[in-house]
Design a protein around this motif. Structure first.
Motif, short mmCIF file in Angstrom:
data_model
loop_
_atom_site.label_atom_id
_atom_site.label_comp_id
_atom_site.label_asym_id
_atom_site.label_seq_id
_atom_site.Cartn_x
_atom_site.Cartn_y
_atom_site.Cartn_z
N ARG A 238 0.94 -1.11 0.10
CA ARG A 238 0.03 -0.11 0.13
C ARG A 238 0.89 1.21 0.14
O ARG A 238 2.01 1.27 0.87
CB ARG A 238 -0.98 -0.07 1.27
N ALA A 239 0.73 2.15 -0.83
CA ALA A 239 1.49 3.28 -0.97
C ALA A 239 1.35 3.99 0.49
O ALA A 239 0.45 4.21 1.06
CB ALA A 239 0.69 4.36 -2.11
N GLY A 240 2.80 4.53 0.72
CA GLY A 240 3.12 4.89 2.08
C GLY A 240 3.02 4.08 3.21
O GLY A 240 3.44 4.62 4.16
N GLU A 241 2.85 3.02 3.18
CA GLU A 241 2.71 2.15 4.21
C GLU A 241 3.85 0.83 4.27
O GLU A 241 4.00 0.08 5.19
CB GLU A 241 1.21 1.42 4.40
N GLY A 242 4.37 0.54 2.92
CA GLY A 242 5.31 -0.41 2.98
C GLY A 242 4.92 -1.84 2.07
O GLY A 242 3.78 -1.68 1.31
N THR A 243 5.74 -2.65 1.83
CA THR A 243 5.46 -3.78 0.89
C THR A 243 6.01 -4.95 1.73
O THR A 243 6.83 -5.00 2.59
CB THR A 243 6.27 -3.51 -0.31
N THR A 244 5.26 -6.23 1.31
CA THR A 244 5.41 -7.48 2.01
C THR A 244 5.45 -8.43 0.70
O THR A 244 4.68 -8.56 -0.17
CB THR A 244 4.25 -7.94 2.48
N VAL A 245 6.91 -9.09 0.57
CA VAL A 245 6.63 -10.15 -0.36
C VAL A 245 6.95 -11.61 0.24
O VAL A 245 7.58 -11.76 1.16
CB VAL A 245 8.13 -10.20 -1.16
N ASP A 246 6.06 -12.42 -0.22
CA ASP A 246 5.75 -13.54 0.57
C ASP A 246 6.33 -14.58 -0.50
O ASP A 246 5.65 -14.79 -1.76
CB ASP A 246 4.40 -13.97 0.78
N ILE A 247 7.29 -15.38 -0.26
CA ILE A 247 7.98 -16.65 -1.00
C ILE A 247 7.53 -17.73 -0.29
O ILE A 247 7.98 -18.06 0.98
CB ILE A 247 9.44 -16.31 -1.17
N ARG A 248 7.17 -18.65 -0.88
CA ARG A 248 7.04 -20.16 -0.57
C ARG A 248 7.94 -21.29 -1.43
O ARG A 248 7.62 -21.22 -2.47
CB ARG A 248 5.54 -20.67 -0.72
N LEU A 249 8.97 -21.66 -0.77
CA LEU A 249 9.51 -22.96 -1.40
C LEU A 249 9.14 -24.31 -0.88
O LEU A 249 9.10 -24.52 0.35
CB LEU A 249 11.01 -22.62 -1.06
N PRO A 250 9.14 -25.20 -1.73
CA PRO A 250 8.72 -26.42 -1.06
C PRO A 250 9.97 -27.18 -0.50
O PRO A 250 11.08 -27.04 -0.75
CB PRO A 250 8.62 -27.60 -2.57
N LEU A 251 9.65 -27.75 0.84
CA LEU A 251 10.81 -28.36 1.56
C LEU A 251 11.56 -29.66 0.79
O LEU A 251 12.29 -30.04 1.13
CB LEU A 251 10.11 -28.79 2.85
#
Length: 411
Positions: free
Chosen positions: A394-407
């Protein structure tokens, strides 16, 4: 029968016209081999001798009654019989006329039908030949297209490798700038310490030389006890600086394995901490980058590629925050997946740009601040590892990148 028989198309055909314009003869409609049996039957029905004569002119009268067998304008022949049975001869002649008329119509219809069939067959054959020619052209075009596609795919793969290498070199250049500063600091004080130690050593050597000559006060004049204590501290500081340089070099060497394509087992937590240490010098003033949570100590992947992908994500986060900003790398293992969440409290991304953040060459930064491939390459690497990557912001609030890798690891 073909519809051509109704629209007059076939009637204009020479062969069709021949069937209609043909001057039929009695011999054609009633062949000689059919006549004896027919005449015997007619003679028995007439109870008298009967004869069938071909030709349009009337026969010479020999005392017999002549009845014309006429279909069109001219008689086809004559039926000769007893004069006293003239009416019966006329009736039999009418029956013959109708029979021959039916035969004529049948043969004309047969000719017309055959002509229609032949015309349809010729049209179908022409269509078939056209289709074959078209199919041959399409096959040739398909072959050419297949070759072109293969060439383009090969070119795209080359371009992708070049872009990947360019992004890697850009990452290494950015790291090198930070590492130069980080290495210069310990090198600077190690050099200063060594200069001081050299001066101390000269003073100690001079004092020891004076003492050998009988000047016992020389030791006190140089304050030898302080020199020795400070000398030891200088050595300890220098060793710590050398260790710091060794750590930086080791971390940088680990990142230099980005070109390795083979699958290996890595300690993900150690790799993340190593990457965070490398990127820390690039943080804005008073900003903070920390890693927490559970990361697999044995993750099967392509180490160099994964490290490049994580670097690109963290690099975007660093560019997004300002002085005093925060970046958190949170890890968790659940349901056969390794989760890596990178969150920042930076400028964020406007909603209208979110759909294109993974598009090649798309960037919201100023010209010269990047080529827009960081997240694209990160996505491609994660997908190649069998994982998935999402981004929310969200503009002005930050960013989250979610990565999922198979074990289970990359295949």
């Amino acid at each position: 029968m073909s519809t051509k028989a109704h629209d007059g198309t076939l009637a204009a055909d020479p062969l069709a016209l021949e069937a209609f314009d043909h001057d039929w003869t009695l011999a054609e409609l009633l062949p000689a081999d059919e006549r004896p049996r027919l005449l015997r039957s007619l003679a028995a029905a007439l109870d008298g001798e009967i004869e069938l004569v071909d030709g349009a002119p009337p026969p010479v009268d020999h005392g017999r009654y002549a009845a014309a067998i006429q279909i069109d304008f001219e008689p086809l022949g004559w039926l000769l019989g007893p004069p006293e049975r003239g009416a019966a001869v006329d009736g039999i002649a009418e029956l013959l006329r109708k029979m021959l008329l039916d035969r004529q119509r049948y043969r004309m219809a047969s000719a017309l039908h055959m002509e229609s069939v032949q015309a349809d067959f010729a049209a179908l054959r022409a269509q078939h030949e056209a289709l074959q020619q078209s199919e041959n052209r399409y096959r040739e075009l398909a072959t050419q297209l297949e070759v072109r596609v293969a060439e383009q795919v090969s070119l795209i793969e080359v371009r992708q490798r070049q872009l990947y290498q360019a992004e890697r070199l850009a990452s290494v250049a950015q790291l090198a700038a930070g590492m130069a500063h980080e290495i210069n600091n310990p090198i600077g004080f190690v050099r200063s310490n060594l200069n001081s130690a050299r001066a101390y050593l000269r003073q100690i050597c001079a004092a020891l030389s004076s003492m050998r000559e009988g000047d016992q006060a020389a030791w006190e004049r140089i304050d030898a006890d302080f020199l020795l204590a400070d000398f030891a501290e200088l050595i300890d500081d220098s060793i710590a600086g050398a260790d710091r340089i060794a750590t930086i070099i080791r971390d940088l060497k680990g990142f230099s394995n980005v070109d390795r394509d083979e699958v290996a087992v890595i300690d993900l937590r150690a790799s993340l901490e190593e990457l965070c240490r490398l990127l820390t010098p690039r943080l804005p003033e008073l900003a903070r980058l920390h890693c927490e949570g559970q990361a697999s100590p044995r993750l099967r992947c392509r180490p160099g590629h994964l490290q490049q992908a994580l670097h690109n994500v963290l690099d975007n986060a660093i560019k997004a925050i300002g002085p005093g900003g925060r970046i958190a790398v949170r890890c968790a293992c659940a349901d056969g997946w390794q989760q890596i969440e990178v969150s920042d409290d930076g400028c964020g991304i406007a909603e209208e740009h979110l759909a294109r953040v993974f598009d090649p060459f798309y960037t919201t930064r100023a010209v010269g601040s990047g080529i827009g491939l960081g997240l694209t390459l990160a996505r491609d690497v994660i997908l190649a590892e069998g994982g998935r990557i999402t981004l929310s912001s969200r503009a002005g609030e930050g960013t989250t990148v979610d990565i999922r890798l198979p074990l289970g690891g990359a295949q």
